[in-house]
Design an enzyme around this catalytic site. Sequence first.
Site, PDB file in Angstrom:
ATOM      1  N   ASP A 112      42.336  32.593   1.159  1.00 35.54           N
ATOM      2  CA  ASP A 112      42.373  31.403   2.010  1.00 35.54           C
ATOM      3  C   ASP A 112      43.357  31.582   3.169  1.00 35.54           C
ATOM      4  OD1 ASP A 112      41.640  28.863   2.784  1.00 35.54           O
ATOM      5  OD2 ASP A 112      42.983  27.833   1.394  1.00 35.54           O
ATOM      6  N   ASN A 170      31.628  25.275   1.279  1.00 34.64           N
ATOM      7  CA  ASN A 170      31.753  25.838   2.631  1.00 34.64           C
ATOM      8  C   ASN A 170      30.466  25.683   3.454  1.00 34.64           C
ATOM      9  OD1 ASN A 170      33.926  28.569   1.542  1.00 34.64           O
ATOM     10  ND2 ASN A 170      34.490  26.587   2.399  1.00 34.64           N
TER      11      ASN A 170
HETATM   12  C1  IPE Z   1      38.275  28.109  -0.939  1.00 34.46           C
HETATM   13  O1  IPE Z   1      38.873  27.882   0.290  1.00 34.46           O
HETATM   14  C2  IPE Z   1      37.021  28.890  -0.773  1.00 34.46           C
HETATM   15  C3  IPE Z   1      37.171  30.266  -0.316  1.00 34.46           C
HETATM   16  C4  IPE Z   1      38.303  30.897  -0.178  1.00 34.46           C
HETATM   17  C5  IPE Z   1      35.928  30.946  -0.049  1.00 34.46           C
HETATM   18  P1  IPE Z   1      38.595  26.541   1.108  1.00 34.46           P
HETATM   19  O2  IPE Z   1      39.432  26.623   2.338  1.00 34.46           O
HETATM   20  O3  IPE Z   1      37.154  26.331   1.281  1.00 34.46           O
HETATM   21  O4  IPE Z   1      39.150  25.444   0.094  1.00 34.46           O
HETATM   22  P2  IPE Z   1      39.835  24.038   0.362  1.00 34.46           P
HETATM   23  O5  IPE Z   1      38.927  23.294   1.293  1.00 34.46           O
HETATM   24  O6  IPE Z   1      41.169  24.309   0.977  1.00 34.46           O
HETATM   25  O7  IPE Z   1      39.964  23.431  -0.989  1.00 34.46           O
HETATM   26  C1  IPE Z   2      39.197  31.249   3.944  1.00 34.90           C
HETATM   27  O1  IPE Z   2      39.831  30.821   5.101  1.00 34.90           O
HETATM   28  C2  IPE Z   2      37.809  31.791   4.221  1.00 34.90           C
HETATM   29  C3  IPE Z   2      36.712  30.904   3.819  1.00 34.90           C
HETATM   30  C4  IPE Z   2      36.841  29.786   3.146  1.00 34.90           C
HETATM   31  C5  IPE Z   2      35.385  31.314   4.190  1.00 34.90           C
HETATM   32  P1  IPE Z   2      39.597  29.372   5.714  1.00 34.90           P
HETATM   33  O2  IPE Z   2      38.499  29.452   6.704  1.00 34.90           O
HETATM   34  O3  IPE Z   2      39.444  28.366   4.651  1.00 34.90           O
HETATM   35  O4  IPE Z   2      40.994  29.173   6.454  1.00 34.90           O
HETATM   36  P2  IPE Z   2      41.856  27.855   6.534  1.00 34.90           P
HETATM   37  O5  IPE Z   2      42.060  27.378   5.134  1.00 34.90           O
HETATM   38  O6  IPE Z   2      41.108  26.890   7.381  1.00 34.90           O
HETATM   39  O7  IPE Z   2      43.141  28.307   7.159  1.00 34.90           O
HETATM   40 MG    MG Z   3      40.747  27.219   3.612  1.00 36.04          MG
END
Ligand code: IPE
Ligand code: IPE
Ligand code: MG
Length: 242
Positions: A19, A67
Site C-alpha cells: 500500500d 479497487n
Molecule cells: C489494499 O489497499 C489493497 C491492495 C494493496 C491491493 P487499499 O489502498 O485498497 O486499501 P484501503 O482502501 O486503504 O483499505
Molecule cells: C496500493 O497503493 C496499490 C493498490 C491498491 C492497487 P494505493 O494506490 O492504495 O496507494 P495509496 O494508499 O492511495 O497511497
Molecule cells: Mg491504498
Amino acid sequence: MQNELDPDRMPKHVAIIMDGNGRWAKKRLLNRIKGHEKGAEAVRIIVRTARKLNIAALTLYAFSTENWQRPQLEISGLMLLLRRFLKSERQTLIENEIRLNTIGQIDRLPKEVRENLEAVMAATANNKKMVLNLALSYGARAEIVDMVKQIAFAAQKGAIDPAAVTPEMVADHLYTRGIPDPDLLIRTSGEMRISNFLLWQIAYSEIFFTPTLWPDFGEDEFVQILENYQNRERRYGAVTST
Ligand code: IPE
Ligand code: IPE
Ligand code: MG
C-alpha cells in the site's frame, strides 16, 4: 547481503499488502500511475529477495475487489502495468524456478490480462523453488462466500456430510488451497488494517506494519522485518516453558 537471518527459521509464506503508491506519487506531485509504476519496481526487487532467501511462498495483494471502484483510468493503468510486469518478469520467473499463481476473481480481469497470466502460469507451472501468488481482484469475503457455496452444493448433492465439515475442508475450498497459511503478513504505508485480505488464512500470522510507502520498500527493510519475525515467539494459544 549481510544479515542476521537464520536460514532454518525463515517464514515459509510471506504475504504483503502493498500500500502507499498513490501517496508516494502525491508527495512528488506526480500522477498516481507514476506511483504504481514505481511500486512495480519494488515488486521486482521483493520477488528476487524472497527467492534468494528461500521463502517458499510470496503472496502479494496487487488489486482488491474494492479497487474496482477506483477511476477507470487508474484501473486501466494498473492493468497495463500488470501486463508489462508479466512480460518483463517471465524470464526471471523461469530462470529462478518460480511458479506464478493467482488468487481472486480472475474472470473479472480484462481478457488480455487473463491471457498473459495464463501464459506465464503455464510457462512456470512446474517450477518448485517458490510460488509467487498474485492476489488480483481478490477479496477475502468473496473467497469465503465461494467456499461456502462449493461446500453447500456438495452437501446438497450428498457428496459430503455437513456434520463432517472440518477446518481442513474449508481451507481446501479457498483460492489458496495447497499453499500453507502465511507465517508473516506485512502491510506498508502506515495503515493498520487488513482491507479484506486473507481473513481465514492469517488467523495465526505474525503481523508487521511499516510506515514506509510501498514504492520505497526494499531489500534492507524486508530483511529487517524478517529478523524481527525470527525474534518473535509464536505460541498459537499454548503456554511455552520459560
Ligand atoms: C489494499 O489497499 C489493497 C491492495 C494493496 C491491493 P487499499 O489502498 O485498497 O486499501 P484501503 O482502501 O486503504 O483499505
Ligand atoms: C496500493 O497503493 C496499490 C493498490 C491498491 C492497487 P494505493 O494506490 O492504495 O496507494 P495509496 O494508499 O492511495 O497511497
Ligand atoms: Mg491504498
